[in-house]
Design an enzyme around this catalytic site. Structure first.
Site, PDB file in Angstrom:
ATOM      1  N   ASP A 140     -15.656  71.438 -20.677  1.00 36.37           N
ATOM      2  CA  ASP A 140     -15.803  70.474 -21.765  1.00 36.37           C
ATOM      3  C   ASP A 140     -16.641  69.273 -21.341  1.00 36.37           C
ATOM      4  OD1 ASP A 140     -14.119  72.014 -23.387  1.00 36.37           O
ATOM      5  OD2 ASP A 140     -12.327  71.037 -22.595  1.00 36.37           O
ATOM      6  N   LYS A 141     -17.207  68.609 -22.326  1.00 36.38           N
ATOM      7  CA  LYS A 141     -18.022  67.416 -22.094  1.00 36.38           C
ATOM      8  C   LYS A 141     -17.272  66.397 -21.232  1.00 36.38           C
ATOM      9  CE  LYS A 141     -19.920  63.448 -24.664  1.00 36.38           C
ATOM     10  NZ  LYS A 141     -18.877  62.441 -24.409  1.00 36.38           N
TER      11      LYS A 141
END
Length: 303
Positions: A140-141
């Site tokens: 994930d970011k």
């Protein structure tokens, strides 16, 4: 131009599924990509369209139309990236917390893919297409840490198979809410889309098998520093499994408390260790990354 290939099934190949047979014959293509071509009706067996599960027979004549590869349309950008390891087959990158892995509608710039396109030029696998060249797996970011990038299709297939077989070592560290009493916990609960909120994942009966091994590193007054070893790799797996034992990740506004006394940019989750069999040398290699400064700073504040 699309490429057309023909095959004639011999005696010892009889009984293989069509997709398995073709992935064996076309060594540089993944089985999932071949299944996609079959679904698009670009494969004929004795001039008939068959499904991927069709069992090939001796003397079957198989014709496959391989689509012309799409040219990469994502712009290379000279963005600094932390390269932990690099050779002719792969790249290990230590991703910063705020970097998106691959472009998506509305966000086609400043991603890890833009950066590796600049760094690797045309030396990236094409298996995942225009938007995700070389990307074997993603984080994930707001998750920092180690990611592997494939420079060619053979390396990509090898790493993807190891992911599928759950033989890759993937260890994460995180900070969660509450004091975890048990030293070690294994969570074996299926994960799928949350039926009430499609943007979230959840524990669901008909979800995909998901196993996470948790271990306490250090306990604090209201928080716990934990290690998680992934046996499977489902979307948001650690975050959902941690929530399922009532210890959501600190900073995770999707699955945990919206507000904390710390100024955070997302969940405190770091992909710390990554180990696998090298696609060419066939030797096991392992990488370990230092906890990022934002993570160490939170631990200092908690203490």
């Amino acid at each position: 131009m699309e490429e057309i290939k023909e095959f004639l099934v011999i005696d010892e190949e009889e009984g293989d599924r069509l997709d398995v047979y073709l992935s064996t014959q076309l060594g540089d293509m993944s089985r999932s990509y071949i299944q996609k071509i079959i679904k698009e009706k670009k494969v004929k067996v004795n001039n008939k369209i068959e499904k991927a599960k069709y069992l090939v027979k001796e003397d079957d004549k198989i014709i496959i139309e391989i689509p012309a590869p799409k040219l990469l349309e994502v712009t290379p950008q000279n963005i600094p990236i932390d390269i932990v390891y690099e050779d002719e087959d792969l790249l290990i990158v230590n991703k910063s917390q705020d970097m998106v892995v691959h472009p998506a509608p509305g966000n086609y710039e400043n991603t890890l893919v833009n950066a590796i396109l600049y760094h690797c030029k045309d030396k990236l696998s094409s298996i995942n297409g225009v938007i995700r060249p070389g990307i074997v797996h993603r984080i994930d970011k707001d998750t920092s840490g180690l990611l592997m990038i494939a420079k060619n299709n053979n390396a990509h297939n090898s790493l993807a198979e190891q992911l599928k077989d759950h033989s890759i070592t993937r260890e994460y560290e995180f900070i969660c809410h509450g004091v975890v009493k048990e030293d070690k916990i294994t969570v074996n609960k299926p994960i799928g889309r949350n039926p009430k909120d499609r943007l979230k994942m959840a524990i669901v009966k008909d979800g995909r098998n998901a196993v996470t091994h948790f271990e306490v590193i250090e306990r604090f007054e209201n928080f716990t520093h934990m290690r998680a070893r992934l046996e499977t790799g489902r979307t948001h797996q650690i975050r959902v499994h941690a929530l399922s034992i009532n210890h959501p990740l600190l900073g995770d506004v999707v699955y945990g408390p919206k507000n904390t006394k710390f100024k955070l940019n997302g969940q405190t989750l770091h992909a710390k260790k990554l180990g696998f069999i090298h696609p060419t040398t066939k030797k096991y290699i392992e990488f370990d990354s230092e906890l990022p400064e934002y993570f160490k700073d939170i631990i200092r504040k908690i203490k």
